[in-house]
Design a protein around this motif. Structure first.
Motif, PDB file in Angstrom:
ATOM      1  N   VAL A 143       0.822  -1.219   0.000  1.00 37.13           N
ATOM      2  CA  VAL A 143       0.000   0.000   0.000  1.00 37.13           C
ATOM      3  C   VAL A 143       0.854   1.265   0.000  1.00 37.13           C
ATOM      4  CG1 VAL A 143      -1.882  -1.182   1.181  1.00 37.13           C
ATOM      5  CG2 VAL A 143      -0.216   0.115   2.532  1.00 37.13           C
ATOM      6  N   ALA A 145       2.790   2.484   2.429  1.00 35.97           N
ATOM      7  CA  ALA A 145       2.734   3.233   3.685  1.00 35.97           C
ATOM      8  C   ALA A 145       4.126   3.693   4.098  1.00 35.97           C
ATOM      9  CB  ALA A 145       2.120   2.379   4.779  1.00 35.97           C
ATOM     10  N   SER A 252       1.478   8.582   5.349  1.00 35.78           N
ATOM     11  CA  SER A 252       0.504   7.498   5.194  1.00 35.78           C
ATOM     12  C   SER A 252       0.898   6.381   6.153  1.00 35.78           C
ATOM     13  CB  SER A 252       0.483   6.991   3.750  1.00 35.78           C
ATOM     14  OG  SER A 252       1.760   6.523   3.370  1.00 35.78           O
ATOM     15  N   LYS A 279      -3.926   3.534   5.837  1.00 32.98           N
ATOM     16  CA  LYS A 279      -4.154   2.749   4.625  1.00 32.98           C
ATOM     17  C   LYS A 279      -4.520   1.295   4.906  1.00 32.98           C
ATOM     18  CE  LYS A 279      -3.040   6.450   2.441  1.00 32.98           C
ATOM     19  NZ  LYS A 279      -4.138   7.292   1.888  1.00 32.98           N
TER      20      LYS A 279
END
Length: 463
Positions: A143, A145, A252, A279
């Protein structure tokens, strides 16, 4: 009968709600049991509310068959209503089969921890951290992050593996200042090892990442949002009031938790839903009995249970005793051998009978909900050692009297052996009660008649 594996599922919201409502319908008639604590079996005469046919049948059933009930295994000679109850219960239960990690997360590579990262971990903790850190790292990479937030970090085992082994930026949050201190000292020891390794083999890389620690009790979604918005590049923080000064809107995040206790798991899930910067969430919850409950009619309630509108619409409430009961994994009984299962049942009987001692002779202590669980664990370990020695004696033909408990009866046979086993069982109960009183800081009164108490409980301890 319909295949249980096909009867209920969570594949759609509608099917999930059907499952929820089926569970609610099933458990409501048995609220007198689910709302009762096992210690009150004798004091509240709970057996009087159980179907007499069930009671008669189960009291005469071999222990090994009782141990298989949570697996949905029934006996043909049981009353039809009891068989239906056990099979319905099995159908409604959530499956507990272990998932295949590679099927859920293709390509995840679980790396064994070295001795430096594994310091202080027992075998179970080491296994949990190895697997969860690999999963969290894989999700963080997928994702994109920038930071992983370890919520309820404890002594930092997960956070430090993610930081040192997987090279992620990590923020560790825990409510206990002592844990924070231990975490930082442990991280410094690990940092020295990795710094030396990097200077030796990769001098161009520099100093390794160290998890940032925050000491704060996460009481709400807003607080967790604020904590997770902190820049991972600042120094370790122990004063949550500084949070607003160090927010970083560009970060994030992934929320991770190993044994996120009680409402902490709920707060993580709600934060994931409400906070766009989070996320993903990876949480292994624990201590579900500590979930807050109630507020069914209050809009926007932050109670830990229930979370879903489906459960709220069903109008179900559990209560402390039911939540405690739900934490017990009776399915583990199936791996117990007969002796271990028998003594497990006996210890519950000892604790329930001990409650009668407290009610009769120490009523003032009952209001404090006394806990003597560790006394039971100590006694169980002592029994297991004696059972093992008893088995050895039986195999060697030694019947000198060292074989105690019900196993002695199986070695010796005869009425005298049965009487001896019963006498030994009472002595065990007396010892359990004396230990329990000592644990509670109480002294045994002269007029305490353990034998009279045990006479009432004994019929429920004979198999």
């Amino acid at each position: 009968m319909e295949d249980c594996s096909q009867k209920y599922s969570c594949r759609t919201a509608k099917k999930t709600l059907e499952w929820i409502n089926a569970i609610v319908t099933f458990i409501k008639p048995y609220a007198f049991l689910t709302n009762a604590h096992v210690t009150n079996f004798f004091t509240h005469k709970l057996w009087q509310s159980i179907d007499p046919d069930w009671l008669h049948c189960l009291r005469n059933e071999p222990v090994q068959n009782l141990l298989l009930i949570p697996c949905g295994i029934i006996q043909e000679h049981w009353p039809a209503s009891l068989k239906e109850f056990v099979l319905d219960l099995k159908c409604l239960a959530f499956p507990r089969e272990q998932a295949h990690l590679n099927k859920l997360f293709p390509g995840v590579n679980v790396v064994s921890l070295n001795s430096v990262l594994a310091q202080g971990m027992n075998f179970k903790k080491k296994h949990e951290v190895e697997v969860l850190s690999a999963v969290v790292s894989s999700i963080a990479n997928s994702v994109g992050a920038q930071t992983i937030v370890d919520v309820g970090a404890g002594q930092g085992y997960l956070a430090q593996v993610l930081s040192f082994q997987y090279q992620h930026s990590v923020v560790a949050i825990d409510a206990c200042s002592h844990h924070g201190t231990v975490m930082e000292k442990r991280a410094e020891r690990i940092k020295k090892h990795y710094t030396a390794q990097m200077r030796k083999h990769y001098p161009e890389i520099g100093i390794p990442n160290v998890p940032k620690t925050i000491t704060s009790r996460v009481m709400s979604i807003d607080m967790l949002k604020a904590l997770t918005s902190m820049s991972p590049h600042i120094d370790n923080v122990k004063r949550p009031e500084l949070i607003g000064q160090v927010a970083d809107d560009k970060t994030s995040l992934i929320l991770a938790g190993l044994h996120a206790c009680g409402d902490l798991s709920v707060t993580m899930l709600k934060t994931f839903i409400e906070c766009k910067d989070v996320k993903a969430v990876v949480s292994i919850g624990c201590c579900y009995n500590l979930l807050s409950e109630g507020c069914l009619d209050i809009a926007g309630s932050q109670c830990g249970f229930p979370m879903s509108y489906g459960v709220k619409s069903a109008g179900i409430s559990l209560g402390k005793s039911s939540r405690d009961l739900a934490c017990q994994s009776a399915e583990r009984w199936r791996i117990l051998k007969e002796d271990a299962g028998l003594h497990n049942f006996e210890l519950h009987a000892f604790r329930a009978a001990f409650q009668m001692v407290l009610c009769k002779y120490y009523p003032e202590i009952i209001t404090s909900s006394p806990s003597i669980g560790r006394q039971g664990k100590v006694l169980r370990r002592q029994q297991q050692r004696r059972i093992l020695q008893s088995s050895i004696n039986c195999e060697e033909g030694d019947y000198s009297g060292s074989a105690l408990y019900s196993h002695e009866f199986s070695c010796n046979g005869g009425t005298s052996g049965n009487e001896t086993a019963a006498a030994n069982k009472f002595l065990l109960f007396e010892k359990f009660s004396q230990s329990g009183l000592s644990c509670l800081g109480l002294k045994s009164l002269q007029e305490t008649h353990f034998h009279e108490i045990w006479k009432e409980a004994e019929p429920f301890t004979v198999w």
